[in-house]
Scaffold this motif. Structure first.
Motif, PDB file in Angstrom:
ATOM      1  N   GLU A   1      12.623  -2.521  -3.896  1.00 22.28           N
ATOM      2  CA  GLU A   1      11.673  -3.042  -2.936  1.00 22.28           C
ATOM      3  C   GLU A   1      10.262  -2.757  -3.434  1.00 22.28           C
ATOM      4  OE1 GLU A   1      10.847  -2.865   1.825  1.00 22.28           O
ATOM      5  OE2 GLU A   1      12.602  -1.891   1.011  1.00 22.28           O
ATOM      6  N   LYS A   2       9.361  -3.694  -3.184  1.00 22.31           N
ATOM      7  CA  LYS A   2       7.971  -3.533  -3.626  1.00 22.31           C
ATOM      8  C   LYS A   2       7.041  -3.469  -2.429  1.00 22.31           C
ATOM      9  CE  LYS A   2       8.346  -5.431  -8.173  1.00 22.31           C
ATOM     10  NZ  LYS A   2       7.668  -6.141  -9.215  1.00 22.31           N
ATOM     11  N   VAL A   3       5.891  -2.855  -2.657  1.00 20.13           N
ATOM     12  CA  VAL A   3       4.868  -2.733  -1.620  1.00 20.13           C
ATOM     13  C   VAL A   3       3.502  -2.909  -2.277  1.00 20.13           C
ATOM     14  CG1 VAL A   3       4.703  -0.209  -1.851  1.00 20.13           C
ATOM     15  CG2 VAL A   3       4.041  -1.303   0.300  1.00 20.13           C
ATOM     16  N   THR A   4       2.576  -3.488  -1.538  1.00 17.48           N
ATOM     17  CA  THR A   4       1.202  -3.621  -2.012  1.00 17.48           C
ATOM     18  C   THR A   4       0.350  -2.561  -1.323  1.00 17.48           C
ATOM     19  OG1 THR A   4       1.474  -5.977  -2.423  1.00 17.48           O
ATOM     20  CG2 THR A   4      -0.786  -5.172  -2.203  1.00 17.48           C
ATOM     21  N   VAL A   5      -0.370  -1.790  -2.114  1.00 20.67           N
ATOM     22  CA  VAL A   5      -1.198  -0.694  -1.621  1.00 20.67           C
ATOM     23  C   VAL A   5      -2.386  -1.269  -0.845  1.00 20.67           C
ATOM     24  CG1 VAL A   5      -2.595   1.302  -2.289  1.00 20.67           C
ATOM     25  CG2 VAL A   5      -0.517   0.719  -3.597  1.00 20.67           C
ATOM     26  N   THR A   6      -2.663  -0.661   0.311  1.00 18.36           N
ATOM     27  CA  THR A   6      -3.821  -1.048   1.113  1.00 18.36           C
ATOM     28  C   THR A   6      -4.774   0.140   1.240  1.00 18.36           C
ATOM     29  OG1 THR A   6      -2.846  -0.358   3.223  1.00 18.36           O
ATOM     30  CG2 THR A   6      -2.382  -2.628   2.475  1.00 18.36           C
ATOM     31  N   GLU A   7      -6.000  -0.131   1.645  1.00 23.43           N
ATOM     32  CA  GLU A   7      -6.962   0.950   1.868  1.00 23.43           C
ATOM     33  C   GLU A   7      -6.469   1.915   2.929  1.00 23.43           C
ATOM     34  OE1 GLU A   7     -11.099  -0.048   2.247  1.00 23.43           O
ATOM     35  OE2 GLU A   7     -10.913  -1.668   0.785  1.00 23.43           O
ATOM     36  N   GLU A   8      -5.807   1.382   3.963  1.00 21.53           N
ATOM     37  CA  GLU A   8      -5.305   2.228   5.042  1.00 21.53           C
ATOM     38  C   GLU A   8      -4.321   3.270   4.519  1.00 21.53           C
ATOM     39  OE1 GLU A   8      -3.456   1.793   9.522  1.00 21.53           O
ATOM     40  OE2 GLU A   8      -3.177   0.143   8.109  1.00 21.53           O
ATOM     41  N   MET A   9      -3.506   2.912   3.553  1.00 28.43           N
ATOM     42  CA  MET A   9      -2.522   3.840   2.986  1.00 28.43           C
ATOM     43  C   MET A   9      -3.188   5.002   2.258  1.00 28.43           C
ATOM     44  SD  MET A   9       0.151   1.134   1.384  1.00 28.43           S
ATOM     45  CE  MET A   9       1.094   0.006   2.366  1.00 28.43           C
ATOM     46  N   LEU A  10      -4.371   4.785   1.736  1.00 34.87           N
ATOM     47  CA  LEU A  10      -5.078   5.801   0.944  1.00 34.87           C
ATOM     48  C   LEU A  10      -6.185   6.489   1.725  1.00 34.87           C
ATOM     49  CD1 LEU A  10      -5.413   3.716  -2.352  1.00 34.87           C
ATOM     50  CD2 LEU A  10      -3.552   5.257  -1.676  1.00 34.87           C
ATOM     51  N   ARG A  11      -6.384   6.108   2.957  1.00 37.05           N
ATOM     52  CA  ARG A  11      -7.532   6.489   3.773  1.00 37.05           C
ATOM     53  C   ARG A  11      -7.761   7.991   3.905  1.00 37.05           C
ATOM     54  NH1 ARG A  11      -6.469   4.205   9.261  1.00 37.05           N
ATOM     55  NH2 ARG A  11      -4.862   5.785   9.201  1.00 37.05           N
ATOM     56  N   ASP A  12      -6.752   8.757   4.201  1.00 42.31           N
ATOM     57  CA  ASP A  12      -6.954  10.162   4.550  1.00 42.31           C
ATOM     58  C   ASP A  12      -6.731  11.144   3.408  1.00 42.31           C
ATOM     59  OD1 ASP A  12      -7.579   9.503   7.197  1.00 42.31           O
ATOM     60  OD2 ASP A  12      -5.461   9.413   7.732  1.00 42.31           O
ATOM     61  N   LEU A  13      -6.792  10.685   2.179  1.00 44.73           N
ATOM     62  CA  LEU A  13      -6.541  11.575   1.042  1.00 44.73           C
ATOM     63  C   LEU A  13      -7.779  12.362   0.665  1.00 44.73           C
ATOM     64  CD1 LEU A  13      -4.352   9.438  -1.352  1.00 44.73           C
ATOM     65  CD2 LEU A  13      -3.671  11.423  -0.024  1.00 44.73           C
ATOM     66  N   ASP A  14      -7.585  13.627   0.357  1.00 41.67           N
ATOM     67  CA  ASP A  14      -8.655  14.462  -0.176  1.00 41.67           C
ATOM     68  C   ASP A  14      -9.009  13.925  -1.564  1.00 41.67           C
ATOM     69  OD1 ASP A  14     -10.186  16.423  -1.435  1.00 41.67           O
ATOM     70  OD2 ASP A  14      -8.920  18.077  -0.766  1.00 41.67           O
ATOM     71  N   PRO A  15     -10.264  13.549  -1.795  1.00 42.00           N
ATOM     72  CA  PRO A  15     -10.626  12.975  -3.097  1.00 42.00           C
ATOM     73  C   PRO A  15     -10.453  13.946  -4.262  1.00 42.00           C
ATOM     74  CG  PRO A  15     -12.582  13.356  -1.746  1.00 42.00           C
ATOM     75  CD  PRO A  15     -11.392  13.635  -0.879  1.00 42.00           C
ATOM     76  N   ILE A  49       4.612   5.566  -0.215  1.00 44.53           N
ATOM     77  CA  ILE A  49       6.041   5.679   0.074  1.00 44.53           C
ATOM     78  C   ILE A  49       6.250   5.804   1.585  1.00 44.53           C
ATOM     79  CG2 ILE A  49       8.062   7.195  -0.130  1.00 44.53           C
ATOM     80  CD1 ILE A  49       7.063   7.783  -3.034  1.00 44.53           C
ATOM     81  N   ALA A  50       5.429   6.609   2.247  1.00 45.81           N
ATOM     82  CA  ALA A  50       5.548   6.791   3.698  1.00 45.81           C
ATOM     83  C   ALA A  50       5.395   5.456   4.425  1.00 45.81           C
ATOM     84  CB  ALA A  50       4.515   7.793   4.195  1.00 45.81           C
ATOM     85  N   TRP A  51       4.447   4.658   3.993  1.00 53.53           N
ATOM     86  CA  TRP A  51       4.233   3.352   4.615  1.00 53.53           C
ATOM     87  C   TRP A  51       5.389   2.407   4.310  1.00 53.53           C
ATOM     88  CZ3 TRP A  51       0.666   1.643   8.072  1.00 53.53           C
ATOM     89  CH2 TRP A  51      -0.359   2.528   8.387  1.00 53.53           C
ATOM     90  N   LEU A  52       5.888   2.434   3.086  1.00 58.22           N
ATOM     91  CA  LEU A  52       6.992   1.547   2.707  1.00 58.22           C
ATOM     92  C   LEU A  52       8.264   1.896   3.475  1.00 58.22           C
ATOM     93  CD1 LEU A  52       8.343  -0.621   0.919  1.00 58.22           C
ATOM     94  CD2 LEU A  52       8.653   1.153  -0.814  1.00 58.22           C
ATOM     95  N   VAL A  53       8.581   3.178   3.546  1.00 57.46           N
ATOM     96  CA  VAL A  53       9.839   3.617   4.144  1.00 57.46           C
ATOM     97  C   VAL A  53       9.800   3.596   5.669  1.00 57.46           C
ATOM     98  CG1 VAL A  53      11.367   5.626   4.408  1.00 57.46           C
ATOM     99  CG2 VAL A  53      10.514   4.987   2.140  1.00 57.46           C
ATOM    100  N   ALA A  54       8.679   4.039   6.252  1.00 63.62           N
ATOM    101  CA  ALA A  54       8.662   4.262   7.706  1.00 63.62           C
ATOM    102  C   ALA A  54       7.551   3.530   8.451  1.00 63.62           C
ATOM    103  CB  ALA A  54       8.569   5.758   7.981  1.00 63.62           C
TER     104      ALA A  54
END
Length: 180
Positions: A1-15, A49-54
């Motif tokens: 299965e494939k997923v396209t990364v969005t800004e929302e998926m990366l939003r809360d990461l410590d840079p 992965i969290a967004w893809l799976v759940a």
């Protein structure tokens, strides 16, 4: 299965945290994301992965908590997929052992942690991208030698200022017995 990364998926990461270098518009398979998670400790891959799976981090953390309880890891409570510090996100060394030991029964997990490196070929908005991730554990990248009679199988590091340097490692002895 494939997923396209969005800004929302990366939003809360410590840079300043460890990432696989994923960007909005990248389209990857779950297999590629697993390597991006395990090889460079990609917190961005964990989120995707969290967004893809759940369907999101909160839903994925609920699944993590459910699975942890099912294997007896009762000293843990997860609120994110990447493991970065949060007051309500915690675990114990024993629970990490239980989780890691359960993962050793999964062929895909063994393949990922046993790989010397991984080259992911994917696309970003139709443009080809090639990324190579290496292993960070010294036994696998030539920076350290395992003790005599010990064969490292694979592992996962994790480091935060609050937790310090952490390592889960599977190895076997000269008789083939596995240890975590």
């Amino acid at each position: 299965e494939k997923v396209t990364v969005t800004e929302e998926m990366l939003r809360d990461l410590d840079p300043e945290s460890s990432v696989a270098g994923l960007k909005p518009g990248d389209t990857l398979s779950l297999e590629q994301l697993l390597y991006g998670l395990m090889m460079p400790s990609g917190n961005d891959a964990a989120n995707v992965i969290a967004w893809l799976v759940a369907g999101g981090e909160e839903q994925f953390a609920a699944l993590m908590n459910q699975e942890a309880r099912a294997i007896g890891a009762t000293g843990s409570h997860f609120v994110n997929a990447h493991g970065l510090t949060d007051p309500d996100h915690y675990t114990t060394a024993y629970d990490i052992y239980l989780i890691y030991n359960a993962l050793l029964d999964q062929d895909t997990f063994l393949e990922v942690i046993g790989a010397p490196g991984y080259t992911a070929e994917y696309e970003n908005n139709g443009t080809p991208v090639t990324t190579t991730w290496g292993r960070g554990i010294w036994y696998f990248n030539g920076k350290a030698e395992a003790p005599e009679g010990v064969t490292p199988i694979g592992g996962k590091t994790g480091t935060t200022p609050e937790a310090g340097n952490c390592l889960s490692l599977a190895s076997s002895d000269s008789q083939g017995n596995q240890y975590v």
